[in-house]
Design a protein around this motif. Structure first.
Motif: not given
Ligand SMILES: O=C(O)CCC(=O)C(=O)O
Length: 321
Positions: A117, A127, A130, A132, A148, A161, A202, A208-210, A218, A222
């Motif tokens: 994306w 975002h 979280h 996943d 991922k 990230f 990861f 994690h998060r953006q 950006r 993924f």
């Molecule tokens: O876009 C990001 O940096 C986070 C990606 C993310 O949270 C995910 O792939 O679950």
């Protein structure tokens, strides 16, 4: 906060994976839930991927116009990137990636999703932290492993990230509530800034998060790898999220039997015959369809009128092609 430079980042690897490198990286992944990878692709491969990805981002997908999908305000989604360029496939089955994944996930993992994306600049925290969610937590008691593989296609100086090292495999993945966020060990937070081509793995249960804010656009991809025999959560079955990979015959030369297995060749576990999305498209879609019908009929009418006038005036029709 630690940054990418502070986690071990080897500089260059040949396409042959050395067991010692794979062992070291798999151990780091096991310990931290995240590991930065050495440079996996050539500049030429990366350029090919950037070029193909940018082409998909030129316009929104509609009718015969291929492009990105947009279902949220701050991200433009590019699905099924393995269709776009050889580099995306080479990355997915890179020998070093396979060596690390087989150590971490065992022998039955497959690549189950390959997308990317473009994140748009925003100061909005859309975002949050979280893990996943992907497997059915109503029936699966075990915390399942999913990895991922991420790669940036643009230089990332903001909105990188973010991950809290060592928080993986402790709880079923979910979106964190405010109270849980308050208790996060922020001294273990890592922000993975880096140039285009930066890649990392990861465990998707790691918190994690953006990052926020995202000051410039950006682009990133993924890939998700897990055991496709694990039962998928209902929401992802509903949207057919983990459908078998869509592949491009042009990029599938010279695959080993293991490459084919990783790409899910012949595996129909998550194939939904004759799938169509369950929800109705929004009003704007129906308006587009109606206006398309009108504009096609108008075009035909104009062509007929032009032909008639040419006949009357004794002119040859112009060649359209
Ligand atoms: O876009 C990001 O940096 C986070 C990606 C993310 O949270 C995910 O792939 O679950």
């Amino acid at each position: 906060m630690r940054n990418l430079r502070e986690i071990n980042l080897p500089t260059n690897f040949s396409s042959k994976a050395r067991p010692a490198d794979a062992n070291r990286l798999a151990t780091e992944l096991e310990q931290n839930g995240v590991v930065a990878l050495p440079s996996l692709l050539t500049d030429e491969q990366l350029r090919g991927m950037q070029h193909a990805f940018a082409a998909k981002l030129k316009r929104l997908r509609w009718n015969q116009f291929d492009g990105y999908q947009r279902t949220e305000p701050y991200r433009l989604m590019v699905e099924d990137v393995l269709l776009l360029d050889q580099g995306f496939v080479d990355l997915a089955i890179h020998p070093l990636v396979q060596e690390i994944l087989s150590r971490y996930l065992g022998a039955n993992y497959e690549l189950t999703e390959a997308k990317g994306w473009k994140s748009l600049p925003t100061k909005k925290d859309f975002h949050g932290w979280h893990g996943d969610m992907w497997y059915d937590q109503n029936v699966e008691t075990q915390i399942h492993r999913e990895i991922k593989l991420a790669m940036y296609l643009t230089d990332v100086r903001s909105g990188a990230f973010n991950v809290i090292k060592g928080t993986h495999q402790q709880q079923h993945p979910h979106n964190l509530k405010r109270a849980e966020i308050k208790d996060l060990p922020m001294d273990r937070r890592i922000e993975l800034k880096g140039p285009a081509g930066t890649a990392f793995l990861f465990d998707t249960t790691v918190i994690h998060r953006q990052g926020v804010p995202m000051l410039e656009p950006r682009q990133a991809i993924f890939y998700a790898y897990h055991d496709p025999r694990v039962r998928i959560q209902d929401e992802d079955v509903y949207y057919n999220r983990y459908h078998p990979l869509l592949l491009n015959a042009a990029f599938l030369g010279g695959l080993s039997p293991e490459d084919q297995r990783v790409l899910g060749f012949g595996n129909k576990t998550n194939f939904q015959p004759a799938f169509t999305r369950h929800e109705d498209p929004p009003f704007i879609y129906r308006a587009y369809c109606a206006s398309l019908g009108i504009s096609l009929r108008w075009e035909q009418f104009c062509e007929r009128m032009t032909a008639r006038w040419r006949r009357i005036l004794g002119k040859q029709p112009a060649n359209r092609y």
